[in-house]
Scaffold this motif. Structure first.
Motif, PDB file in Angstrom:
ATOM      1  N   HIS A  88       0.826  -1.214   0.000  1.00 19.61           N
ATOM      2  CA  HIS A  88       0.000   0.000   0.000  1.00 19.61           C
ATOM      3  C   HIS A  88       0.859   1.263   0.000  1.00 19.61           C
ATOM      4  O   HIS A  88       0.468   2.299   0.541  1.00 19.61           O
ATOM      5  N   ASN A  89       2.022   1.151  -0.587  1.00 21.98           N
ATOM      6  CA  ASN A  89       2.887   2.308  -0.828  1.00 21.98           C
ATOM      7  C   ASN A  89       3.749   1.927  -2.028  1.00 21.98           C
ATOM      8  O   ASN A  89       4.644   1.088  -1.925  1.00 21.98           O
ATOM      9  N   PHE A  90       3.461   2.529  -3.170  1.00 18.16           N
ATOM     10  CA  PHE A  90       4.115   2.117  -4.403  1.00 18.16           C
ATOM     11  C   PHE A  90       5.616   2.347  -4.361  1.00 18.16           C
ATOM     12  O   PHE A  90       6.394   1.571  -4.928  1.00 18.16           O
ATOM     13  N   TYR A  91       6.047   3.395  -3.700  1.00 21.16           N
ATOM     14  CA  TYR A  91       7.476   3.736  -3.677  1.00 21.16           C
ATOM     15  C   TYR A  91       8.263   2.724  -2.854  1.00 21.16           C
ATOM     16  O   TYR A  91       9.338   2.249  -3.280  1.00 21.16           O
ATOM     17  N   LEU A  92       7.732   2.368  -1.685  1.00 24.69           N
ATOM     18  CA  LEU A  92       8.386   1.325  -0.895  1.00 24.69           C
ATOM     19  C   LEU A  92       8.275  -0.027  -1.593  1.00 24.69           C
ATOM     20  O   LEU A  92       9.187  -0.853  -1.501  1.00 24.69           O
ATOM     21  N   GLN A  93       7.177  -0.256  -2.265  1.00 23.06           N
ATOM     22  CA  GLN A  93       7.017  -1.505  -3.010  1.00 23.06           C
ATOM     23  C   GLN A  93       8.092  -1.630  -4.084  1.00 23.06           C
ATOM     24  O   GLN A  93       8.706  -2.692  -4.247  1.00 23.06           O
ATOM     25  N   TRP A  94       8.327  -0.552  -4.822  1.00 29.22           N
ATOM     26  CA  TRP A  94       9.339  -0.590  -5.878  1.00 29.22           C
ATOM     27  C   TRP A  94      10.731  -0.793  -5.288  1.00 29.22           C
ATOM     28  O   TRP A  94      11.536  -1.570  -5.812  1.00 29.22           O
ATOM     29  N   ALA A  95      11.017  -0.098  -4.194  1.00 28.77           N
ATOM     30  CA  ALA A  95      12.330  -0.259  -3.558  1.00 28.77           C
ATOM     31  C   ALA A  95      12.508  -1.676  -3.028  1.00 28.77           C
ATOM     32  O   ALA A  95      13.594  -2.256  -3.139  1.00 28.77           O
ATOM     33  N   ALA A  96      11.452  -2.256  -2.453  1.00 26.05           N
ATOM     34  CA  ALA A  96      11.541  -3.596  -1.889  1.00 26.05           C
ATOM     35  C   ALA A  96      11.707  -4.652  -2.973  1.00 26.05           C
ATOM     36  O   ALA A  96      12.404  -5.647  -2.768  1.00 26.05           O
ATOM     37  N   GLU A  97      11.090  -4.435  -4.125  1.00 24.91           N
ATOM     38  CA  GLU A  97      11.079  -5.465  -5.164  1.00 24.91           C
ATOM     39  C   GLU A  97      12.112  -5.240  -6.260  1.00 24.91           C
ATOM     40  O   GLU A  97      12.591  -6.206  -6.863  1.00 24.91           O
ATOM     41  N   PHE A  98      12.462  -3.994  -6.536  1.00 27.01           N
ATOM     42  CA  PHE A  98      13.430  -3.692  -7.589  1.00 27.01           C
ATOM     43  C   PHE A  98      14.743  -3.126  -7.050  1.00 27.01           C
ATOM     44  O   PHE A  98      15.729  -3.067  -7.776  1.00 27.01           O
ATOM     45  N   GLY A  99      14.751  -2.666  -5.792  1.00 34.40           N
ATOM     46  CA  GLY A  99      15.956  -2.115  -5.197  1.00 34.40           C
ATOM     47  C   GLY A  99      15.924  -0.596  -5.116  1.00 34.40           C
ATOM     48  O   GLY A  99      15.214   0.078  -5.872  1.00 34.40           O
ATOM     49  N   LEU A 100      16.709  -0.048  -4.191  1.00 34.75           N
ATOM     50  CA  LEU A 100      16.751   1.405  -3.994  1.00 34.75           C
ATOM     51  C   LEU A 100      17.289   2.157  -5.207  1.00 34.75           C
ATOM     52  O   LEU A 100      16.757   3.216  -5.563  1.00 34.75           O
ATOM     53  N   PRO A 101      18.361   1.683  -5.885  1.00 37.03           N
ATOM     54  CA  PRO A 101      18.811   2.398  -7.087  1.00 37.03           C
ATOM     55  C   PRO A 101      17.726   2.485  -8.152  1.00 37.03           C
ATOM     56  O   PRO A 101      17.577   3.519  -8.819  1.00 37.03           O
ATOM     57  N   ALA A 102      16.951   1.422  -8.319  1.00 34.21           N
ATOM     58  CA  ALA A 102      15.868   1.450  -9.305  1.00 34.21           C
ATOM     59  C   ALA A 102      14.797   2.464  -8.917  1.00 34.21           C
ATOM     60  O   ALA A 102      14.219   3.131  -9.789  1.00 34.21           O
ATOM     61  N   LEU A 103      14.524   2.599  -7.621  1.00 32.38           N
ATOM     62  CA  LEU A 103      13.560   3.610  -7.173  1.00 32.38           C
ATOM     63  C   LEU A 103      14.056   5.014  -7.515  1.00 32.38           C
ATOM     64  O   LEU A 103      13.286   5.860  -7.975  1.00 32.38           O
ATOM     65  N   LEU A 104      15.353   5.261  -7.306  1.00 31.68           N
ATOM     66  CA  LEU A 104      15.911   6.581  -7.596  1.00 31.68           C
ATOM     67  C   LEU A 104      15.819   6.908  -9.088  1.00 31.68           C
ATOM     68  O   LEU A 104      15.715   8.080  -9.462  1.00 31.68           O
ATOM     69  N   LEU A 105      15.861   5.889  -9.939  1.00 35.42           N
ATOM     70  CA  LEU A 105      15.705   6.116 -11.375  1.00 35.42           C
ATOM     71  C   LEU A 105      14.243   6.191 -11.787  1.00 35.42           C
ATOM     72  O   LEU A 105      13.910   6.814 -12.803  1.00 35.42           O
ATOM     73  N   LEU A 106      13.370   5.566 -11.009  1.00 33.26           N
ATOM     74  CA  LEU A 106      11.942   5.618 -11.318  1.00 33.26           C
ATOM     75  C   LEU A 106      11.352   6.990 -11.010  1.00 33.26           C
ATOM     76  O   LEU A 106      10.496   7.489 -11.768  1.00 33.26           O
ATOM     77  N   LEU A 107      11.787   7.608  -9.932  1.00 28.53           N
ATOM     78  CA  LEU A 107      11.173   8.865  -9.497  1.00 28.53           C
ATOM     79  C   LEU A 107      11.217   9.952 -10.569  1.00 28.53           C
ATOM     80  O   LEU A 107      10.210  10.651 -10.785  1.00 28.53           O
ATOM     81  N   PRO A 108      12.368  10.153 -11.286  1.00 26.36           N
ATOM     82  CA  PRO A 108      12.328  11.146 -12.372  1.00 26.36           C
ATOM     83  C   PRO A 108      11.325  10.800 -13.464  1.00 26.36           C
ATOM     84  O   PRO A 108      10.690  11.703 -14.024  1.00 26.36           O
ATOM     85  N   LEU A 109      11.160   9.508 -13.768  1.00 25.96           N
ATOM     86  CA  LEU A 109      10.184   9.118 -14.778  1.00 25.96           C
ATOM     87  C   LEU A 109       8.770   9.513 -14.367  1.00 25.96           C
ATOM     88  O   LEU A 109       7.933   9.865 -15.197  1.00 25.96           O
ATOM     89  N   LEU A 110       8.493   9.458 -13.067  1.00 28.47           N
ATOM     90  CA  LEU A 110       7.163   9.800 -12.566  1.00 28.47           C
ATOM     91  C   LEU A 110       6.961  11.303 -12.430  1.00 28.47           C
ATOM     92  O   LEU A 110       5.865  11.817 -12.691  1.00 28.47           O
ATOM     93  N   VAL A 111       8.011  12.006 -12.016  1.00 28.63           N
ATOM     94  CA  VAL A 111       7.853  13.412 -11.623  1.00 28.63           C
ATOM     95  C   VAL A 111       8.169  14.388 -12.754  1.00 28.63           C
ATOM     96  O   VAL A 111       7.527  15.441 -12.869  1.00 28.63           O
TER      97      VAL A 111
END
Length: 443
Positions: free
Chosen positions: A295-318
């Motif tokens: 129930h938190n997409f950002y933590l879900q992405w970090a948990a399943e894809f890793g923290l570096p992947a989250l850091l690269l995902l955020l610019p795509l979203l924002v």
């Protein structure tokens, strides 16, 4: 547009609404990928240059996360789903770059109106026929009222924008009425995350200079509150009826609804697998009693894809939202009329994603992909794309991924109930389902 307008209206045959929506979504993503093949347009997807770096890095890390995961088949399925949604958003962006046709927004208005009419009709019939007033049973087309709320979070700003720019007075008035009715149902469901997301959209609309939109949003919220009080509170009281099952009550406003446990489970996965994550969809491998996603997409992405992947995902979203904000503030004459409304929808989806599963459920996933694509298409051409899109090989790989996803989903659809494999856990009679890819989401 037919998927968004009609899927909530079609009664699923021998399956849950979630599972039927998922199967149709997979077909939709495959069609979108096929339309990007050479000979069907340019044969390229219009990835903006200012997103290319993050997208390339995120793609590479996602592939590594799949390869490093314990259950590669499940990871590949989630990866294919995410790739299909990204491809759909880019296809929508390319289609809308010359201006989104009026029929597209009109169809969303018609679908929303038909669905709200259906829900309200069922409610009135329950009142007239002395049937139990159970809020959960009123949300036809969605297995859980929250799944409907995820859609409303995105639909409300889009319909609000159409209430300003629609070519006919009838459509403008109908869109405004639909927004007010959506707010009435949001208050009925005590949709905290959705209402917070829409509230945060108000100052953003004011910041970018969309005065007519934020004022209408507030007026519709007040109107929705009045409709809620009259339709869902006063009318049952006058008729001597009481709610036998409310989806949420005012006493639950401060409740975490087990989100603290889910977030703690996601944090444990991040701590154990910080670089490449536990694997895509692998939160659903925990068989957690409270949910198959945190129930938190950002933590879900970090948990399943890793923290570096989250850091690269955020610019795509924002970044698309930031680019739209810049255009609206600096040169509003260069922005198509729906840009502010689409930006508000994207912002609301990003806020809702911090508290819910809107990036997990099929219908809301398609809504989010569509509004992202429409927002990309609304940006000036110099902001949209400065270099050619991905090579045709990338498009071919996308098609292959969607073909694999279709075959996997079709095979899993024939499980009873649909789930990842015959050995996947199923929901007991006394339990509520924990949806992820399927309604029985654990694998």
């Amino acid at each position: 547009m037919a998927y968004l307008a009609l899927v909530p209206l079609v009664p699923p045959a021998a399956a849950s609404a979630h599972d039927a929506s998922r199967l149709l979504q997979v077909v939709l993503l495959a069609v979108a990928a096929l339309l990007a093949l050479p000979g069907r347009g340019s044969g390229e997807l219009p990835l903006p240059g200012w997103l290319r770096g993050s997208a390339s890095g995120g793609l590479a890390l996602s592939v590594l996360a799949v390869l490093a995961s314990p259950h590669r088949a499940a990871s590949a399925q989630e990866f294919a789903l995410m790739a299909g949604l990204a491809g759909l958003a880019l296809q929508i962006g390319r289609a809308a770059s010359a201006g989104a046709p009026a029929w597209a927004y009109a169809s969303l208005l018609a679908g929303s109106g038909a669905h709200l009419a259906l829900l309200t009709g069922v409610y009135v019939a329950a009142l007239a026929g002395n049937s139990p007033l159970d809020a959960r049973l009123l949300h036809l087309g969605f297995d859980n009222p929250r799944f409907f709320n995820h859609v409303q979070t995105v639909a409300v700003p889009v319909l609000l924008g159409w209430s300003v720019v629609a070519p006919s007075r009838l459509q403008r008035r109908a869109a405004l009425a639909m927004v007010s009715l959506h707010f009435a149902w949001l208050f009925m469901d005590l949709a905290r995350a959705s209402l917070l997301a829409l509230a945060i959209a108000v100052p953003w609309l004011a910041w970018v200079g969309a005065a007519s939109l934020w004022r209408r949003l507030l007026l519709c919220a007040v109107g929705g509150a009045a409709i809620h009080a009259a339709l869902f509170m006063a009318l049952p009281a006058v008729l001597g009826r009481v709610w036998t099952g409310q989806f949420a009550s005012a006493q639950e406003l401060g409740s975490a609804h087990s989100r603290d446990q889910l977030l703690a489970a996601a944090a444990e996965l991040i701590h154990a697998h910080p670089w490449l994550g536990a694997g895509p969809m692998h939160f659903a491998a925990l068989t957690h009693p409270k949910g198959a996603h945190p129930h938190n997409f950002y933590l879900q992405w970090a948990a399943e894809f890793g923290l570096p992947a989250l850091l690269l995902l955020l610019p795509l979203l924002v970044l698309p939202l930031w680019r739209a904000s810049t255009v609206l503030r600096q040169s509003p004459a260069n922005a198509p009329p729906m840009t502010a409304a689409l930006g508000a929808a994207v912002l609301a989806a990003l806020v809702d994603a911090a508290f819910s599963g809107n990036f997990v459920m099929p219908v809301s996933q398609v809504w989010i992909a569509v509004v992202y694509g429409l927002l990309l298409g609304s940006l000036p051409s110099s902001q949209r794309m400065r270099r050619p899109g991905p090579h045709r090989l990338g498009v071919a790989l996308l098609v292959a991924l969607q073909a694999m996803l279709c075959m996997q989903a079709w095979r899993q659809w024939h499980q009873d109930p649909p789930r990842m494999s015959a050995s996947s856990p199923t929901t007991e009679a006394e339990q509520r389902p924990r949806p992820r890819f399927w309604r029985d989401g654990w694998f």
